[in-house]
Design a protein around this motif. Structure first.
Motif, short mmCIF file in Angstrom:
data_model
loop_
_atom_site.label_atom_id
_atom_site.label_comp_id
_atom_site.label_asym_id
_atom_site.label_seq_id
_atom_site.Cartn_x
_atom_site.Cartn_y
_atom_site.Cartn_z
N LEU A 223 42.74 35.55 35.89
CA LEU A 223 43.07 36.91 36.29
C LEU A 223 42.46 37.93 35.34
N ILE A 224 42.42 37.59 34.05
CA ILE A 224 41.80 38.49 33.07
C ILE A 224 40.29 38.55 33.29
N GLU A 225 39.69 37.39 33.53
CA GLU A 225 38.24 37.32 33.72
C GLU A 225 37.81 38.12 34.96
N THR A 226 38.62 38.06 36.02
CA THR A 226 38.28 38.78 37.26
C THR A 226 38.84 40.20 37.27
N LYS A 227 39.54 40.56 36.17
CA LYS A 227 40.14 41.90 36.04
C LYS A 227 41.07 42.22 37.21
N ASN A 228 41.83 41.24 37.62
CA ASN A 228 42.82 41.41 38.70
C ASN A 228 44.12 41.94 38.08
N ASP A 229 44.09 43.23 37.73
CA ASP A 229 45.19 43.81 36.96
C ASP A 229 46.51 43.84 37.72
N ASN A 230 46.47 44.14 39.00
CA ASN A 230 47.71 44.23 39.78
C ASN A 230 48.46 42.90 39.82
#
Length: 451
Positions: free
Chosen positions: A17-24
């Motif tokens: 999730l961090i790598e894909t910047k899926n913040d939500n």
């Protein structure tokens, strides 16, 4: 509530999730997790990933997370934050936790962070705490507390308490002070609720309240709070003014750190180190006691070399050298461990001679029991001569008594000299008893066997 369990799958999910910047989705996942558990997760991430999470989440949560992180991890994360970002985290923390984090920063960075804190009263309290030695009650306390003046009436007191309580996470006690801020006592919530609003506080407060001074050692504070089952204790300065309070969570940390330090010292580690420290730091912590142990071994070897003629005539004596060393070391460590624990808990009272006498008698009982078992085993198992068995048995009793007395005397002696008695356990006691045990063994064998 289901206990949190850190799994490899969870770490991998968060890293993705961090790598894909899926913040939500990342925020949604972490919002359901306690801040202490998030700290456990961050300890498993690399520096960039850890910093990303801290910047992503709200300060009201990340501030608590920072206090739970390993020091090295926290240091690396803070190194990636600006002074303003760190200040935002500190504004959410109690002053004692904020001061601890400020103390880890460079002097230049600390000044920048303090200047960025918007709540100037909060900043002033943090600066005030930083002037105390970290190994003191002053360095351990927080400034957040609820205090009332003895000259107020109950109605004024309630209004003031409401205002103060906004900045206090948990109200353990209500402290009463005079016009000069000197601690006078504490106020019972029951008395406050059942008393007329016009009644003055000085007519209803409880004058007896346990307190500690700012220069008191944390270990002493822990003893007082443990003895009287206190959840919090007020801290006063040199002239009796109320300056802060120490809560039970801080004392638990002190007890844990002290236990870890004593455990390491008992194992022959002279400095506070962790498994992840550098090879050089670990070597410095371990090598001194290893050298002492080696010197003890050389001393024992020198004693044995002085009895070479005896070993030529009675080679069977060589078989029982490990028995003497192991028994002496074990008995010494047992005795010293009990004494060190008693000194730490402040349960050892009275004269040293009474304690030594009790250990001497205990050593004699244990020594005789061990000697009896040995005589049976040596007769049927080793088929040794009667004289040799008697010599070894008497030596065993003497070695046990000697080890028990040494294991008792040394910690008490060190404690009276202001030295941490925990240093007496482990290698120190084991080495000294090994050498003396060998000397006693051969001396008694020489007298009985006549070599």
């Amino acid at each position: 509530m289901i206990p949190f369990k850190l799994t490899k799958e969870l770490i991998e999910e968060i890293e993705t999730l961090i790598e894909t910047k899926n913040d939500n989705e990342l925020q949604s996942l972490l919002n359901e997790i306690h801040y202490a558990d998030i700290a456990e997760i961050i300890n498993e991430l690399n520096e960039q990933e850890a910093t990303y999470l801290i910047k992503l989440l709200d300060s009201d949560k990340t501030s608590d997370i920072l206090t739970e992180l390993d020091e090295d991890i926290r240091e690396s994360i803070l190194g990636n934050l600006s002074a303003k970002e760190i200040a935002e985290e500190l504004e959410e923390l109690d002053t004692d936790d904020a001061a601890d984090i400020i103390a880890e920063l460079t002097k230049e960075m600390a000044q920048k962070v303090i200047s960025e804190i918007e709540d100037k009263e909060h900043a002033k309290d943090i600066v005030d705490l930083l002037r105390y030695d970290e190994n003191s009650a002053g360095g351990l306390m927080a400034k957040e507390l609820v205090k009332v003046n003895e000259n107020w009436n109950v109605l004024t007191c309630v209004k003031e308490m409401r205002a103060q309580a906004e900045n206090v996470t948990r109200v353990h006690s209500i402290y009463v002070v005079d016009d000069e801020d000197k601690l006078k006592g504490r106020l019972s919530l029951k008395d406050l609720l059942t008393t007329s609003t016009k009644t003055h506080i000085k007519d209803v407060y409880i004058p007896n309240v346990d307190s500690v001074r700012v220069n008191e050692k944390p270990e002493e504070v822990a003893k007082i709070m443990s003895k009287y089952d206190l959840e919090a204790i007020p801290v006063i300065d040199e002239i009796g003014r109320l300056v802060g309070r120490i809560t039970i969570d801080d004392i638990v940390d002190v007890i844990k750190e002290e236990a870890e330090k004593d455990y390491q010292m008992a194992a022959g580690i002279s400095q506070d180190v962790e498994a992840d420290d550098s090879i050089w730091d670990l070597t410095k912590a371990r090598l001194p006691w290893l050298l002492i142990g080696m010197m003890g071994g050389i001393g024992a070897a020198s004693i044995i070399s002085g009895f070479q003629d005896a070993l030529t005539r009675f080679p069977v004596l060589l078989i029982f050298i490990p028995l003497m060393q192991a028994t002496a070391g074990n008995v010494g460590v047992q005795s010293s461990a009990i004494v060190v624990q008693g000194l730490a808990n402040d349960t050892i009272k009275g004269a040293i001679w009474g304690r030594l006498g009790k250990e001497l008698l205990l050593g004699l009982v244990n020594g005789l029991a061990l000697a009896f078992v040995f005589l049976l085993i040596s007769h049927f198992g080793f088929n040794t001569s009667y004289l040799v068995s008697v010599a070894v048995g008497i030596a065993l009793v003497t070695v046990v008594v000697n080890a028990a007395v040494i294991g008792t005397f040394i910690p008490i002696f060190l404690n009276k000299r202001g030295i941490d008695p925990a240093i007496a356990t482990g290698p120190f006691i084991t080495t000294s008893n090994d050498v003396l045990g060998i000397l006693i063994y051969f001396s008694i064998a020489k007298v009985i066997l006549g070599f």
